[in-house]
Design a protein around this motif. Structure first.
Motif, PDB file in Angstrom:
ATOM      1  N   MET A 190       0.736  -1.184  -0.077  1.00 35.80           N
ATOM      2  CA  MET A 190       0.149  -0.254  -0.062  1.00 35.80           C
ATOM      3  C   MET A 190       0.974   1.002   0.010  1.00 35.80           C
ATOM      4  O   MET A 190       2.051   1.080   0.409  1.00 35.80           O
ATOM      5  CB  MET A 190      -0.822   0.069   1.178  1.00 35.80           C
ATOM      6  CG  MET A 190      -2.146  -1.163   1.591  1.00 35.80           C
ATOM      7  SD  MET A 190      -2.810  -1.063   2.745  1.00 35.80           S
ATOM      8  CE  MET A 190      -3.743  -2.729   2.561  1.00 35.80           C
ATOM      9  N   ILE A 231      -6.391   1.944   8.945  1.00 39.13           N
ATOM     10  CA  ILE A 231      -6.844   1.795   7.869  1.00 39.13           C
ATOM     11  C   ILE A 231      -7.894   0.620   7.889  1.00 39.13           C
ATOM     12  O   ILE A 231      -7.297  -0.508   8.779  1.00 39.13           O
ATOM     13  CB  ILE A 231      -5.635   1.224   6.936  1.00 39.13           C
ATOM     14  CG1 ILE A 231      -4.663   2.279   6.661  1.00 39.13           C
ATOM     15  CG2 ILE A 231      -6.241   0.600   5.513  1.00 39.13           C
ATOM     16  CD1 ILE A 231      -3.433   1.840   6.145  1.00 39.13           C
ATOM     17  N   ARG A 233     -10.087  -2.417   5.910  1.00 35.27           N
ATOM     18  CA  ARG A 233     -10.725  -3.186   4.517  1.00 35.27           C
ATOM     19  C   ARG A 233     -11.868  -4.029   4.865  1.00 35.27           C
ATOM     20  O   ARG A 233     -11.723  -4.786   5.652  1.00 35.27           O
ATOM     21  CB  ARG A 233      -9.615  -3.806   4.037  1.00 35.27           C
ATOM     22  CG  ARG A 233     -10.029  -4.499   2.593  1.00 35.27           C
ATOM     23  CD  ARG A 233      -8.745  -5.307   2.035  1.00 35.27           C
ATOM     24  NE  ARG A 233      -8.428  -6.480   2.714  1.00 35.27           N
ATOM     25  CZ  ARG A 233      -7.055  -6.742   2.634  1.00 35.27           C
ATOM     26  NH1 ARG A 233      -5.994  -6.218   2.051  1.00 35.27           N
ATOM     27  NH2 ARG A 233      -6.655  -8.037   3.457  1.00 35.27           N
ATOM     28  N   GLN A 298     -13.174   0.023  -3.830  1.00 34.01           N
ATOM     29  CA  GLN A 298     -12.298  -0.533  -4.922  1.00 34.01           C
ATOM     30  C   GLN A 298     -12.772  -1.853  -5.195  1.00 34.01           C
ATOM     31  O   GLN A 298     -12.439  -2.801  -4.380  1.00 34.01           O
ATOM     32  CB  GLN A 298     -10.977  -0.608  -4.402  1.00 34.01           C
ATOM     33  CG  GLN A 298      -9.816  -0.994  -5.299  1.00 34.01           C
ATOM     34  CD  GLN A 298      -8.215  -0.803  -4.693  1.00 34.01           C
ATOM     35  OE1 GLN A 298      -8.030   0.120  -4.638  1.00 34.01           O
ATOM     36  NE2 GLN A 298      -7.492  -1.869  -4.493  1.00 34.01           N
ATOM     37  N   ASP A 301     -14.689  -4.222  -2.757  1.00 33.73           N
ATOM     38  CA  ASP A 301     -14.258  -3.947  -1.459  1.00 33.73           C
ATOM     39  C   ASP A 301     -14.737  -2.541  -1.046  1.00 33.73           C
ATOM     40  O   ASP A 301     -14.443  -1.562  -1.870  1.00 33.73           O
ATOM     41  CB  ASP A 301     -12.808  -4.300  -0.932  1.00 33.73           C
ATOM     42  CG  ASP A 301     -12.642  -5.723  -1.393  1.00 33.73           C
ATOM     43  OD1 ASP A 301     -13.739  -6.694  -1.584  1.00 33.73           O
ATOM     44  OD2 ASP A 301     -11.370  -6.405  -1.668  1.00 33.73           O
ATOM     45  N   TYR A 303     -12.661   0.558   1.574  1.00 38.88           N
ATOM     46  CA  TYR A 303     -11.629   0.848   2.254  1.00 38.88           C
ATOM     47  C   TYR A 303     -11.843   2.433   3.116  1.00 38.88           C
ATOM     48  O   TYR A 303     -12.505   3.129   2.424  1.00 38.88           O
ATOM     49  CB  TYR A 303     -10.291   1.072   1.613  1.00 38.88           C
ATOM     50  CG  TYR A 303      -9.580  -0.003   1.078  1.00 38.88           C
ATOM     51  CD1 TYR A 303      -8.442  -0.502   1.777  1.00 38.88           C
ATOM     52  CD2 TYR A 303      -9.973  -0.831  -0.118  1.00 38.88           C
ATOM     53  CE1 TYR A 303      -7.806  -1.693   1.461  1.00 38.88           C
ATOM     54  CE2 TYR A 303      -9.199  -1.760  -0.478  1.00 38.88           C
ATOM     55  CZ  TYR A 303      -8.349  -2.362   0.211  1.00 38.88           C
ATOM     56  OH  TYR A 303      -7.646  -3.489  -0.216  1.00 38.88           O
ATOM     57  N   LYS A 330      -3.156   4.789  -1.163  1.00 39.35           N
ATOM     58  CA  LYS A 330      -3.617   3.794  -2.331  1.00 39.35           C
ATOM     59  C   LYS A 330      -3.553   2.543  -1.726  1.00 39.35           C
ATOM     60  O   LYS A 330      -2.674   1.976  -1.090  1.00 39.35           O
ATOM     61  CB  LYS A 330      -2.752   3.876  -3.656  1.00 39.35           C
ATOM     62  CG  LYS A 330      -2.747   5.200  -4.345  1.00 39.35           C
ATOM     63  CD  LYS A 330      -1.773   5.190  -5.506  1.00 39.35           C
ATOM     64  CE  LYS A 330      -2.097   6.591  -6.214  1.00 39.35           C
ATOM     65  NZ  LYS A 330      -0.952   6.454  -7.381  1.00 39.35           N
ATOM     66  N   ALA A 331      -4.459   1.640  -2.119  1.00 37.31           N
ATOM     67  CA  ALA A 331      -4.878   0.275  -1.507  1.00 37.31           C
ATOM     68  C   ALA A 331      -3.574  -0.581  -1.840  1.00 37.31           C
ATOM     69  O   ALA A 331      -3.111  -1.646  -1.482  1.00 37.31           O
ATOM     70  CB  ALA A 331      -6.048  -0.317  -1.572  1.00 37.31           C
ATOM     71  N   GLN A 332      -3.223  -0.499  -3.192  1.00 35.46           N
ATOM     72  CA  GLN A 332      -2.205  -1.305  -4.034  1.00 35.46           C
ATOM     73  C   GLN A 332      -1.307  -0.437  -4.656  1.00 35.46           C
ATOM     74  O   GLN A 332      -1.684   0.483  -5.549  1.00 35.46           O
ATOM     75  CB  GLN A 332      -2.900  -2.377  -4.747  1.00 35.46           C
ATOM     76  CG  GLN A 332      -4.167  -3.385  -4.386  1.00 35.46           C
ATOM     77  CD  GLN A 332      -3.117  -4.441  -3.470  1.00 35.46           C
ATOM     78  OE1 GLN A 332      -1.900  -4.568  -3.837  1.00 35.46           O
ATOM     79  NE2 GLN A 332      -3.863  -4.813  -2.376  1.00 35.46           N
TER      80      GLN A 332
END
Length: 333
Positions: A190, A231, A233, A298, A301, A303, A330-332
């Motif tokens: 992340m 954070i 998810r 996203q 999912d 976040y 950013k998650a990824q």
């Protein structure tokens, strides 16, 4: 136990637990407690009928009656064991009603011991295990803490419940272990933005499609912090519940969780992202605090990234700087 929507292993003086209460419904709410005594009237400030120091047997019987009524879903009997001057009295009634409609639960109490007692107040420590018998998704759990009891018109009742430790349980009733290193490995995928100070990952948990990472300033912990970066998810929450519906439930839970002055303001709102803040001031059971957050979808999912500061509201400049950091997450990679 005194039930509050702000519960669980998470620190009850803040809103850490409200998210869990929404997504896991009642698994953490059942702790119904605070890690600190509520800032309310001191023992003896209310006019009380003169009572004697209670026996240990009498105090433990009240706790047994409380749990029996909860297991049976008998709201009236349950509330008879709760002190009417408890700052969480009304919230407790509402939550017991909600829980009794959706679940059949079994609570077991052990290691019960009277810690101290006087004519005005008693403290009884305990270990409590709660498991689901029937109902939707639920996380079995075990908590350790103590009840604060005070007399009311000659009858002893539970005024508050203080949690000192909590763990989730697996299907065999064993404590679930979470690997913080797994959390650190996922964080490496992340893109996080902090300020120039040193932030450390102090808590990671992942179960039933939900994950949480909590960062604190060096020298602090999730049990004792002044600033918190979180954070969350929620797997498949976007495809099953939807961003807008989830946020509306969250806002309602936040509003119900405080008996102080609560304000909620949205900065940006789209079908895929919400950026907002909330401020709590002069509440009996939470510290003053200011939070800015970004909820975004996203794929299937959801976040949620949040920055929370205890104390007075942040200056606009500080608030805007944290909003920009949250927007860069950013998650990824």
């Amino acid at each position: 136990m005194v039930l509050s929507r702000t519960e669980g292993r998470m620190i009850m003086k803040t809103y850490r637990a409200v998210l869990a209460a929404i997504t896991m419904l009642v698994s953490l709410v059942l702790f119904g407690c605070t890690h600190e005594e509520t800032r309310s009237k001191k023992p003896g400030e209310e006019s009380e009928t003169r009572v004697k120091i209670p026996s240990n047997k009498e105090l433990i019987a009240i706790i047994d009656d409380n749990l029996k009524a909860f297991d049976e879903g008998n709201v009236d009997k349950y509330m008879e064991t709760i002190h009417t001057q408890s700052p969480l009295y009304e919230q407790s009634r509402k939550l017991v009603e909600e829980i009794s409609k959706a679940y059949k639960l079994k609570t077991e109490i052990s290691n019960v011991e009277v810690m101290e007692k006087s004519e005005k107040e008693a403290k009884v420590k305990f270990t409590q295990k709660t498991v689901k018998i029937e109902g939707p998704a639920f996380r079995d759990n075990e908590i350790t803490g103590y009840h604060v009891l005070r007399p009311e018109k000659g009858t002893w009742k539970i005024y508050n419940t203080v949690m000192t430790k909590s763990v989730f349980l697996d299907e065999n009733g064993n404590p679930l272990e979470t690997n913080r290193q797994d959390g650190k490995n996922q964080i490496e995928q992340m893109d996080l933005k902090f300020d120039e100070r040193k932030w450390v990952l102090d808590h990671f948990d992942s179960a039933n499609g939900e994950s949480i990472w909590e960062f604190v300033l060096e020298g602090e912990s999730v049990e004792n912090w002044t600033e918190l970066y979180t954070i969350h998810r929620f797997e498949k929450m976007n495809s099953t519940v939807g961003l807008k519906s989830w946020l509306e439930a969250y806002k309602q839970a936040l509003a119900e969780a405080t008996n102080g002055h609560f304000t909620f303001h949205t900065f940006e709102s789209t079908g895929q992202e919400e950026i907002y803040e909330f401020i709590v001031k002069d509440a009996k059971v939470q510290d003053d605090q200011h939070e800015v957050a970004r909820l975004f979808a996203q794929g299937d999912d959801l976040y949620l990234v949040r920055y929370t500061k205890l104390g007075e509201a942040m200056p606009d400049k500080t608030r805007d700087e944290w909003i920009q950091r949250l927007k860069q997450f950013k998650a990824q990679k």
